[in-house]
Design an enzyme around this catalytic site. Structure first.
Site, PDB file in Angstrom:
ATOM      1  N   ASP A 172      -5.005   3.237  -1.844  1.00  0.00           N
ATOM      2  CA  ASP A 172      -6.087   3.537  -0.903  1.00  0.00           C
ATOM      3  C   ASP A 172      -6.743   4.870  -1.246  1.00  0.00           C
ATOM      4  O   ASP A 172      -6.163   5.931  -1.038  1.00  0.00           O
ATOM      5  CB  ASP A 172      -5.528   3.576   0.522  1.00  0.00           C
ATOM      6  CG  ASP A 172      -5.246   2.180   1.050  1.00  0.00           C
ATOM      7  OD1 ASP A 172      -6.169   1.344   1.029  1.00  0.00           O
ATOM      8  OD2 ASP A 172      -4.103   1.923   1.472  1.00  0.00           O
ATOM      9  N   MET A 224     -12.490   3.645  -0.612  1.00  0.00           N
ATOM     10  CA  MET A 224     -13.159   4.003   0.651  1.00  0.00           C
ATOM     11  C   MET A 224     -13.883   5.319   0.427  1.00  0.00           C
ATOM     12  O   MET A 224     -13.519   6.372   0.958  1.00  0.00           O
ATOM     13  CB  MET A 224     -12.105   4.114   1.771  1.00  0.00           C
ATOM     14  CG  MET A 224     -11.552   2.755   2.178  1.00  0.00           C
ATOM     15  SD  MET A 224      -9.958   2.877   3.006  1.00  0.00           S
ATOM     16  CE  MET A 224      -8.883   2.918   1.585  1.00  0.00           C
ATOM     17  N   SER A 237       0.837  -1.205   0.000  1.00  0.00           N
ATOM     18  CA  SER A 237       0.000   0.000   0.000  1.00  0.00           C
ATOM     19  C   SER A 237       0.866   1.248   0.000  1.00  0.00           C
ATOM     20  O   SER A 237       1.633   1.482   0.939  1.00  0.00           O
ATOM     21  CB  SER A 237      -0.915   0.005   1.229  1.00  0.00           C
ATOM     22  OG  SER A 237      -1.419   1.314   1.428  1.00  0.00           O
ATOM     23  N   MET A 247      -9.553   7.572  -0.543  1.00  0.00           N
ATOM     24  CA  MET A 247     -10.411   8.025   0.575  1.00  0.00           C
ATOM     25  C   MET A 247     -10.993   9.391   0.264  1.00  0.00           C
ATOM     26  O   MET A 247     -10.303  10.247  -0.289  1.00  0.00           O
ATOM     27  CB  MET A 247      -9.571   8.121   1.854  1.00  0.00           C
ATOM     28  CG  MET A 247      -8.827   6.845   2.184  1.00  0.00           C
ATOM     29  SD  MET A 247      -8.025   6.969   3.792  1.00  0.00           S
ATOM     30  CE  MET A 247      -7.041   5.469   3.766  1.00  0.00           C
ATOM     31  N   HIS A 301      -1.171  -1.608  -3.867  1.00  0.00           N
ATOM     32  CA  HIS A 301      -2.478  -1.294  -3.285  1.00  0.00           C
ATOM     33  C   HIS A 301      -2.638   0.229  -3.197  1.00  0.00           C
ATOM     34  O   HIS A 301      -1.784   0.916  -2.647  1.00  0.00           O
ATOM     35  CB  HIS A 301      -2.540  -1.936  -1.895  1.00  0.00           C
ATOM     36  CG  HIS A 301      -3.847  -1.843  -1.178  1.00  0.00           C
ATOM     37  ND1 HIS A 301      -4.877  -2.746  -1.366  1.00  0.00           N
ATOM     38  CD2 HIS A 301      -4.296  -0.971  -0.243  1.00  0.00           C
ATOM     39  CE1 HIS A 301      -5.889  -2.439  -0.563  1.00  0.00           C
ATOM     40  NE2 HIS A 301      -5.571  -1.351   0.126  1.00  0.00           N
ATOM     41  N   MET A 322     -11.238  -5.995   6.520  1.00  0.00           N
ATOM     42  CA  MET A 322     -10.437  -4.947   7.166  1.00  0.00           C
ATOM     43  C   MET A 322     -10.065  -5.389   8.585  1.00  0.00           C
ATOM     44  O   MET A 322     -10.925  -5.828   9.346  1.00  0.00           O
ATOM     45  CB  MET A 322     -11.221  -3.635   7.262  1.00  0.00           C
ATOM     46  CG  MET A 322     -11.493  -2.930   5.945  1.00  0.00           C
ATOM     47  SD  MET A 322     -10.038  -2.613   4.928  1.00  0.00           S
ATOM     48  CE  MET A 322      -9.042  -1.570   6.004  1.00  0.00           C
ATOM     49  N   ASP A 336      -6.310  -6.429   5.328  1.00  0.00           N
ATOM     50  CA  ASP A 336      -5.748  -5.076   5.204  1.00  0.00           C
ATOM     51  C   ASP A 336      -5.844  -4.361   6.549  1.00  0.00           C
ATOM     52  O   ASP A 336      -6.942  -4.162   7.068  1.00  0.00           O
ATOM     53  CB  ASP A 336      -6.562  -4.328   4.132  1.00  0.00           C
ATOM     54  CG  ASP A 336      -6.048  -2.932   3.827  1.00  0.00           C
ATOM     55  OD1 ASP A 336      -5.000  -2.533   4.370  1.00  0.00           O
ATOM     56  OD2 ASP A 336      -6.714  -2.236   3.025  1.00  0.00           O
ATOM     57  N   HIS A 343      -8.470   0.202  -3.669  1.00  0.00           N
ATOM     58  CA  HIS A 343      -9.406   0.054  -2.552  1.00  0.00           C
ATOM     59  C   HIS A 343     -10.177   1.367  -2.403  1.00  0.00           C
ATOM     60  O   HIS A 343      -9.617   2.381  -2.014  1.00  0.00           O
ATOM     61  CB  HIS A 343      -8.560  -0.276  -1.305  1.00  0.00           C
ATOM     62  CG  HIS A 343      -9.333  -0.408  -0.037  1.00  0.00           C
ATOM     63  ND1 HIS A 343      -8.715  -0.501   1.199  1.00  0.00           N
ATOM     64  CD2 HIS A 343     -10.668  -0.470   0.216  1.00  0.00           C
ATOM     65  CE1 HIS A 343      -9.625  -0.612   2.142  1.00  0.00           C
ATOM     66  NE2 HIS A 343     -10.822  -0.585   1.583  1.00  0.00           N
TER      67      HIS A 343
HETATM   68  C1  DX5 Z   1      -6.382   1.608   5.832  1.00  0.00           C
HETATM   69  C2  DX5 Z   1      -5.962   1.235   4.435  1.00  0.00           C
HETATM   70  C3  DX5 Z   1      -4.815   0.306   4.442  1.00  0.00           C
HETATM   71  C4  DX5 Z   1      -3.583   0.890   5.062  1.00  0.00           C
HETATM   72  C5  DX5 Z   1      -2.800  -0.191   5.697  1.00  0.00           C
HETATM   73  O1  DX5 Z   1      -7.435   2.472   5.788  1.00  0.00           O
HETATM   74  O2  DX5 Z   1      -7.029   0.618   3.741  1.00  0.00           O
HETATM   75  O3  DX5 Z   1      -4.553  -0.212   3.145  1.00  0.00           O
HETATM   76  O4  DX5 Z   1      -2.760   1.551   4.126  1.00  0.00           O
HETATM   77  O5  DX5 Z   1      -1.754   0.365   6.431  1.00  0.00           O
HETATM   78  P1  DX5 Z   1      -0.908  -0.503   7.471  1.00  0.00           P
HETATM   79  O6  DX5 Z   1      -0.330  -1.667   6.740  1.00  0.00           O
HETATM   80  O7  DX5 Z   1       0.117   0.476   7.950  1.00  0.00           O
HETATM   81  O8  DX5 Z   1      -1.867  -0.903   8.548  1.00  0.00           O
HETATM   82 ZN    ZN Z   2      -6.511  -0.502   1.833  1.00  0.00          ZN
END
Ligand code: DX5
Ligand code: ZN
Length: 219
Positions: free
Chosen positions: A36, A69, A9, A38, A34, A138, A176, A67
């Site tokens: 993320d 969100m 990620s 948001m 990955h 998650m 994740d 991903h």
């Molecule tokens: C959290 C994300 C994850 C995050 C994981 O909201 O969806 O993908 O980047 O980070 P670590 O591996 O540091 O928990």
């Molecule tokens: Zn993620």
């Protein structure tokens, strides 16, 4: 394809030299990247959109595991697919018509993922297991990297593993949040096959390659 994959990620990457960091992860043998996404509504944080995916697509040949969100993700499926996403994963909590959205994702040539938050009962995702190419559990509340792993998620993974096996599904079972050399073996034992990590890779004190190798050595 490997039986297990590591998805790095970029949320914990150094964005002043994102291209280099991605290249380092790729040459260290990571399987997926990955991304993320948001929106500041579904989760408190705001991160990146299709524009960043487009640049990642130019920077690497790795599959892009995106991903989402975000609220009403169906509005952006096409934009992310066009930007070069390989897979798009949408949350059951925010998707009004999961069946249709998964279908739409597949019709654009991407793998279709379904994800649930730690507080969401596992039953909420069960109606979609048969059609998902990837199921994501998650193990932190989404929003930030670097949070502590929630051990309650282990039982959820085991439950979904059993359901996928009953269905004869070969979908990836991805985890994740807080994935490290300590927590990965527990998730693997429960039946996970795809492991997302941000901190354990991009913030590894020994470097990106060492981070990937230490996770890989446990698979
Ligand atoms: C959290 C994300 C994850 C995050 C994981 O909201 O969806 O993908 O980047 O980070 P670590 O591996 O540091 O928990
Ligand atoms: Zn993620």
């Amino acid at each position: 394809m490997n039986k297990y994959v590591i998805s790095s990620s970029i949320l914990s990457a150094d964005f002043t030299r994102l291209g280099q960091q991605i290249a380092e992860a790729e040459s260290a043998g990571v399987d997926w990247l990955h991304v993320d996404v948001m929106d500041g509504h579904f989760v408190p944080n705001i991160t990146m959109g299709p524009f960043v995916v487009e640049w990642c697509r130019k920077a690497t040949k790795l599959p892009l595991d995106v991903h989402l969100m975000i609220e009403k993700p169906e509005r952006y499926i096409e934009a992310f697919a066009k930007a070069g996403a390989s897979g798009l994963t949408v949350h059951v909590e925010t998707c009004a018509d999961m069946h249709n959205t998964l279908k739409q994702i597949k019709s654009l040539g991407c793998w279709a993922g379904a994800v649930l938050n730690p507080a969401t009962p596992v039953g909420e995702i069960e109606p979609f297991l048969a059609e998902a190419d990837l199921v994501l559990v998650m193990s932190v509340n989404p929003g930030y990297s670097g949070q502590s792993f929630m051990p309650e998620s282990i039982a959820k993974v085991a439950h979904i593993r059993q359901k996928l096996d009953e269905l004869g599904s070969s979908a990836w079972l991805e985890v994740d949040g807080g994935i490290s050399t300590q927590t990965l073996p527990k998730m693997k034992e429960a039946g996970a096959t795809a492991f997302v990590a941000a901190t354990a890779i991009f913030k590894n004190p020994q470097g990106i390659e060492a981070g990937i190798q230490s996770l890989r050595s446990l698979l």
